[in-house]
Design an enzyme around this catalytic site. Structure first.
Site, short mmCIF file in Angstrom:
data_model
loop_
_atom_site.label_atom_id
_atom_site.label_comp_id
_atom_site.label_asym_id
_atom_site.label_seq_id
_atom_site.Cartn_x
_atom_site.Cartn_y
_atom_site.Cartn_z
CE LYS A 80 7.06 -43.41 -15.14
NZ LYS A 80 7.04 -41.94 -15.33
N GLY A 182 -7.59 -35.69 -8.56
CA GLY A 182 -6.25 -35.88 -8.03
C GLY A 182 -5.64 -34.56 -7.61
CB VAL A 183 -5.74 -32.46 -4.84
CG1 VAL A 183 -7.00 -32.03 -5.57
CG2 VAL A 183 -6.09 -33.35 -3.65
N GLY A 184 -2.61 -34.26 -5.78
CA GLY A 184 -1.24 -34.45 -5.33
C GLY A 184 -0.37 -33.30 -5.79
CB VAL A 186 0.66 -32.92 -11.08
CG1 VAL A 186 0.14 -32.30 -12.38
CG2 VAL A 186 2.10 -33.38 -11.25
#
Length: 349
Positions: A80, A182-184, A186
């Site tokens: 990462k 979270g509504v990014g 994904v």
């Protein structure tokens, strides 16, 4: 194992710290394992309280990538990259992207980078100008590769449906209440797919306007980013940042299933046991959210097209079922079962 002052150090093969005075780049690349192949994992651009927090994030995320790639059946290890933003909401510069590309190149193919939080296909193209060890680049129609977000969302969607069947005993998402944090790329993609199935949705995001706009589009409700985890729902789906399932938050959960795409949802190993003790079915994050790395991994390896990517993503529910079955048999938490399977796959079991 030596104590380096980082509890999340897990015999990582390498932890590399980079600075570039000309561009101002400060970055970390953590390589957890290359037992199965080059260490693959995205790079995120994020503001951290201090450098120790950035290193800790890289350590946790790279270990998760080792497990994710192994469970997905990819011949790749786990790594990462983290680029430190000087302030919240900052923007990475062209020069910093180039400098990060040179940092990746210096590792001679042991680490393969891709898009993550705060990055984009366009930014990956700049990184790729300095190294070939990049995936998730724009590709021709029908090919593997490109933005991993939609593929991650598809895998999470299939996993959520499998978790609903397992934990709720339903064969349809019609009327199933899912609280999406979270509504990014994904979480937003997941919400759209669930809406088509008739699920009842409540959406939350740190950007409340973004959540409200998607809710209006889908006919969903909204909640605050703080309240979404503890609201009464059938399924809580974390799709933002990690370490949100804690000693404090788990007792407040009012759901039967936790199933979402965020990395490192459990703050500590003990939190997997806390979930299990409450009888809440858990979908281990690195199993359910493998769709994106399957896509960019096959792109980098040159193995298969979009049809092959989708076929492999379709196996995610089977891998979850393997974990759930063993958890029922052994009585151990799903999180620990998944870790054991992954560790065996990378030769650390």
């Amino acid at each position: 194992m030596p104590d380096w002052g980082f509890p999340d150090f897990d015999d990582h093969e390498g932890v590399h710290l980079f600075t570039d005075p000309d561009s101002g780049l400060r970055a970390v690349i953590a390589i957890h394992s290359t037992a199965l192949g080059p260490a693959a994992g995205g790079v995120r651009y994020w503001h951290y309280a201090d450098s120790s927090a950035a290193i800790t994030d890289a350590l946790r995320l790279s270990r998760g990538m080792s497990y994710k790639n192994a469970m997905a059946g990819l011949p790749m290890g786990g790594g990462k990259g983290v680029v430190l933003a000087p302030k919240p909401g900052g923007t990475i510069t062209h020069a910093q992207l180039e400098a990060f590309g040179r940092a990746v190149e210096s590792l001679c193919g042991r680490y393969v980078t891709a898009e993550d939080v705060g990055m984009s296909e366009e930014r990956m193209k700049v990184i790729a100008s300095q190294t070939r060890h990049v995936s998730g680049l724009p590709v021709a129609a029908g090919s593997a590769g490109g933005d991993p977000g939609p593929y991650t969302a598809m895998g999470v969607y299939l996993g959520v449906k499998a978790a609903a069947k397992r934990g709720l005993g339903v064969d349809s998402m019609q009327g199933v209440h899912v609280a999406v944090q979270g509504v990014g790329s994904v979480g937003g993609g997941l919400a759209r797919l669930l809406a088509k199935d008739g699920a009842k949705l409540t959406l939350a995001d740190v950007n409340a306007e973004k959540a409200a706009a998607l809710a209006a589009e889908l006919g969903a409700d909204t909640a605050s980013a703080d309240a979404i985890l503890t609201m009464q729902a059938d399924i809580v789906s974390p799709n933002a940042l990690g370490a949100i399932l804690t000693e404090t938050s788990i007792p407040q959960l009012q759901c039967k299933v936790v199933s979402g795409g965020a990395n490192n949802q459990l703050a500590t190993r003990l939190d997997g046991r806390r979930l299990h003790a409450r009888g809440i079915l858990y979908s281990p994050d690195y199993v359910i959210n493998a769709g994106g790395i399957i896509n960019v991994g096959l792109e980098y390896l040159g193995q298969g097209d979009r049809a092959e990517v989708e076929a492999r993503i379709a196996r995610i529910p089977d891998r979850l079922a393997q974990v759930w079955d063993e958890s029922e048999r052994s009585g151990d938490p799903e999180s620990e079962v998944a870790d054991r399977i992954a560790q065996q796959l990378i030769g650390r079991g």
